[in-house]
Design a protein around this motif. Structure first.
Motif, PDB file in Angstrom:
ATOM      1  N   LEU A  76       0.424  -1.320   0.716  1.00 48.97           N
ATOM      2  CA  LEU A  76      -0.388  -1.305   1.974  1.00 48.97           C
ATOM      3  C   LEU A  76      -1.835  -1.349   1.699  1.00 48.97           C
ATOM      4  CD1 LEU A  76      -0.312  -0.772   5.094  1.00 48.97           C
ATOM      5  CD2 LEU A  76      -0.275   1.509   4.573  1.00 48.97           C
ATOM      6  N   ALA A  77      -2.450  -0.688   0.568  1.00 48.62           N
ATOM      7  CA  ALA A  77      -3.786  -0.910   0.308  1.00 48.62           C
ATOM      8  C   ALA A  77      -4.061  -2.342   0.183  1.00 48.62           C
ATOM      9  CB  ALA A  77      -4.208  -0.082  -0.853  1.00 48.62           C
ATOM     10  N   ALA A  78      -3.214  -3.141  -0.447  1.00 53.42           N
ATOM     11  CA  ALA A  78      -3.665  -4.651  -0.730  1.00 53.42           C
ATOM     12  C   ALA A  78      -3.566  -5.312   0.604  1.00 53.42           C
ATOM     13  CB  ALA A  78      -2.517  -5.053  -1.394  1.00 53.42           C
ATOM     14  N   LEU A  79      -2.739  -5.031   1.560  1.00 51.67           N
ATOM     15  CA  LEU A  79      -2.769  -5.657   2.997  1.00 51.67           C
ATOM     16  C   LEU A  79      -3.880  -5.213   3.669  1.00 51.67           C
ATOM     17  CD1 LEU A  79       0.707  -5.490   4.531  1.00 51.67           C
ATOM     18  CD2 LEU A  79      -0.516  -7.495   3.576  1.00 51.67           C
ATOM     19  N   TYR A  80      -4.493  -3.880   3.565  1.00 57.05           N
ATOM     20  CA  TYR A  80      -5.640  -3.572   4.306  1.00 57.05           C
ATOM     21  C   TYR A  80      -6.744  -4.436   3.775  1.00 57.05           C
ATOM     22  CZ  TYR A  80      -4.266   0.594   7.055  1.00 57.05           C
ATOM     23  OH  TYR A  80      -3.949   1.525   8.003  1.00 57.05           O
ATOM     24  N   GLU A  81      -6.978  -4.616   2.332  1.00 58.18           N
ATOM     25  CA  GLU A  81      -7.786  -5.242   1.783  1.00 58.18           C
ATOM     26  C   GLU A  81      -8.246  -6.652   2.355  1.00 58.18           C
ATOM     27  OE1 GLU A  81     -11.224  -5.514  -0.627  1.00 58.18           O
ATOM     28  OE2 GLU A  81     -10.284  -3.850   0.052  1.00 58.18           O
ATOM     29  N   ALA A  82      -7.027  -7.110   2.568  1.00 55.60           N
ATOM     30  CA  ALA A  82      -7.048  -8.871   3.153  1.00 55.60           C
ATOM     31  C   ALA A  82      -7.335  -8.915   4.533  1.00 55.60           C
ATOM     32  CB  ALA A  82      -5.807  -9.415   2.751  1.00 55.60           C
ATOM     33  N   THR A  83      -7.399  -7.852   5.348  1.00 57.28           N
ATOM     34  CA  THR A  83      -7.231  -7.839   6.800  1.00 57.28           C
ATOM     35  C   THR A  83      -8.822  -7.918   7.653  1.00 57.28           C
ATOM     36  OG1 THR A  83      -5.187  -6.621   6.950  1.00 57.28           O
ATOM     37  CG2 THR A  83      -6.826  -6.415   9.169  1.00 57.28           C
TER      38      THR A  83
END
Length: 219
Positions: free
Chosen positions: A118-125
């Motif tokens: 989830l942190a990786a998705l947040y980082e790309a958002t």
């Protein structure tokens, strides 16, 4: 009586004739998570919630389908992707709706993710979507703390503190308001209208705990 929002305080007054105090909750945030997120080659959007009817994932999907039928279409303006994280009773229906609307190539349903995923998705958002009906809405605080602007509904209690900031677009009313709000949020993200503007004050867990303890005379 302690509640988290103006809406719940009003409900206590109307329904129970009870005076309530507000203590706003904080999210799991980190000062090191914040960074500016200008949109370059692709607009990345994210929704994190239980996949249930009150989360209004269908509102997002139908608004995106409408934006794809505008001139120019959203995908002609910018490549875009929506990541939907969460499980729930409406997951299969929302996957089918995305397919029926011709959005399957743009919308990705992930189900449950680990904290690291989830942190990786947040980082790309670049834009966080939360048009849900909910008592508060901690995910909006967690997104903002990372430097991600949000689209949310007035029926989320956290909208109390996000109505007058370029970091948030707050819609109100029925689904008919979603398209204009979504268009505004996307245009703002693409233009970077929030970049350089100060974040609104975001409550922390420590502030919430201190407020509750003070109201209860524990301190």
């Amino acid at each position: 009586t302690i509640v988290t929002s103006e809406y719940l305080r009003g409900e206590c007054r109307r329904e129970f004739n009870v005076r309530a105090d507000i203590a706003r909750m904080g999210g799991l945030t980190s000062a090191t998570a914040f960074r500016p997120r200008p949109v370059t080659n692709e607009l990345r959007m994210l929704s994190v919630s239980r996949i249930e009817s009150n989360k209004r994932i269908d509102w997002m999907l139908r608004a995106l389908e409408a934006l794809e039928h505008e001139s120019p279409a959203l995908s002609e303006r910018i490549d875009w992707r929506l990541d939907v994280v969460g499980k729930g009773s409406a997951l299969q229906a929302m996957q089918q709706l995305a397919a029926n609307l011709g959005l399957a190539g743009h919308v990705h349903f992930h189900g449950y993710l680990s904290d690291a995923e989830l942190a990786a998705l947040y980082e790309a958002t670049h834009l966080f979507l939360m048009p849900a009906v909910q008592g508060y809405g901690i995910p909006a605080i967690e997104a903002l703390s990372r430097g991600i602007p949000v689209l949310l509904h007035r029926e989320s209690g956290v909208s109390d503190i996000l109505r007058r900031t370029p970091w948030a677009v707050v819609i109100a009313g029925k689904e008919s308001t979603m398209l204009a709000g979504f268009r505004q949020a996307i245009d703002s993200a693409l233009a970077g209208a929030h970049l350089g503007a100060p974040l609104p004050h975001l409550p922390t867990e420590d502030e919430w705990a201190a407020r509750v303890a003070g109201l209860c005379d524990w301190l």
